[in-house]
Design a protein around this motif. Structure first.
Motif, short mmCIF file in Angstrom:
data_model
loop_
_atom_site.label_atom_id
_atom_site.label_comp_id
_atom_site.label_asym_id
_atom_site.label_seq_id
_atom_site.Cartn_x
_atom_site.Cartn_y
_atom_site.Cartn_z
N GLU A 136 8.76 -2.11 -8.09
CA GLU A 136 7.52 -1.55 -7.56
C GLU A 136 6.45 -2.63 -7.41
OE1 GLU A 136 6.98 1.64 -6.45
OE2 GLU A 136 9.15 1.73 -6.70
N PRO A 140 3.26 -3.03 -8.37
CA PRO A 140 2.55 -3.53 -9.55
C PRO A 140 3.41 -4.50 -10.39
CG PRO A 140 2.19 -1.18 -9.33
CD PRO A 140 3.25 -1.55 -8.33
N GLU A 158 -5.37 -2.63 -8.26
CA GLU A 158 -4.78 -1.40 -7.73
C GLU A 158 -5.92 -0.57 -7.15
OE1 GLU A 158 -1.61 0.06 -7.76
OE2 GLU A 158 -0.86 -1.89 -8.35
N ARG A 208 -6.23 2.95 -4.55
CA ARG A 208 -5.63 3.99 -3.69
C ARG A 208 -4.15 3.75 -3.46
NH1 ARG A 208 -10.35 5.78 0.53
NH2 ARG A 208 -11.87 6.15 -1.10
N ALA A 209 -3.45 3.52 -4.55
CA ALA A 209 -1.99 3.33 -4.56
C ALA A 209 -1.53 2.09 -3.79
CB ALA A 209 -1.29 4.58 -4.03
N GLN A 210 -2.44 1.12 -3.61
CA GLN A 210 -2.05 -0.14 -2.98
C GLN A 210 -2.33 -1.27 -3.96
OE1 GLN A 210 -4.21 -1.52 0.50
NE2 GLN A 210 -2.36 -2.52 1.27
N THR A 211 -1.37 -2.17 -4.08
CA THR A 211 -1.49 -3.30 -4.97
C THR A 211 -1.94 -4.52 -4.18
OG1 THR A 211 0.29 -2.43 -6.34
CG2 THR A 211 -0.26 -4.75 -6.64
N HIS A 219 8.28 -0.94 0.31
CA HIS A 219 7.06 -1.10 -0.46
C HIS A 219 6.15 -2.14 0.19
CE1 HIS A 219 9.80 -3.82 -3.04
NE2 HIS A 219 9.16 -4.59 -2.21
N SER A 220 4.86 -2.07 -0.15
CA SER A 220 3.84 -2.93 0.44
C SER A 220 3.14 -3.75 -0.63
CB SER A 220 2.77 -2.09 1.15
OG SER A 220 3.32 -1.36 2.20
#
Length: 180
Positions: free
Chosen positions: A2, A4, A23, A25-28, A84-85
């Motif tokens: 993932e 993170p 982190e 809004r669910a973006q790392t 994943h981004s």
């Protein structure tokens, strides 16, 4: 793996280069120094556990009077295989350059040219770093916060030298009927 966890792995492998991991809004996002961006990009692209095979976007940000260093180059990466981004924010001072990542992602070619054209950020090792949106003889970088919006300060009525030529071509095209 993932995002993170990927960020933490980068922090371990490139401890001197990672400034922060965020982190939102669910973006790392990983904020980096500019010195080893090419090595970090190559690692993220080539490692099977990361496999960031798509550079979705690369853009510049000007934080004049807000942050130092003034600029950031933002890389939005995506792994098609792992879905994943990851976002990389690389800090660049005014008058500094940063390594090109065209050798890692071919799509960086046009993105880096646009970033150069709009912000004046120079990408070392880029195969064809020249203007892409503005005319070659354009003076300045339009997305910089200190770019004059009313024209040159010494002559507010001045205009870009090629402006009259563009107007003449527009008039010439009207005779063809397909150009209205």
């Amino acid at each position: 793996m993932e995002p993170p966890k990927i960020a933490e792995t980068l922090k371990g492998e490139f401890a001197d280069d990672v400034i922060a991991v965020k982190e939102f809004r669910a973006q790392t996002g990983v904020t980096l120094k500019k010195d080893n961006i090419l090595q970090i990009a190559r690692r993220l692209h080539d490692a099977p556990e990361f496999k960031f095979d798509l550079l979705k976007d690369l853009c510049g940000v000007d934080y004049k009077k807000i942050k130092n260093p003034r600029f950031e180059v933002v890389y939005n990466l995506y792994s098609i295989t792992h879905r994943h981004s990851l976002r990389l924010n690389v800090q660049v001072s005014d008058k500094e350059s940063i390594q090109s990542v065209v050798s890692v992602w071919k799509t960086a070619d046009w993105h880096e040219r646009e970033c150069f054209d709009m912000y004046g950020i120079v990408f070392d090792g880029h195969p064809d770093l020249r203007r892409i949106l503005m005319p070659e003889d354009w003076d300045g970088y339009p997305m910089r916060k200190d770019y004059p919006t009313a024209g040159p300060e010494d002559d507010p009525g001045a205009e870009w030298g090629g402006f009259r030529e563009v107007l003449k071509k527009a008039e010439d095209f009207k005779k063809f009927g397909w150009y209205k």
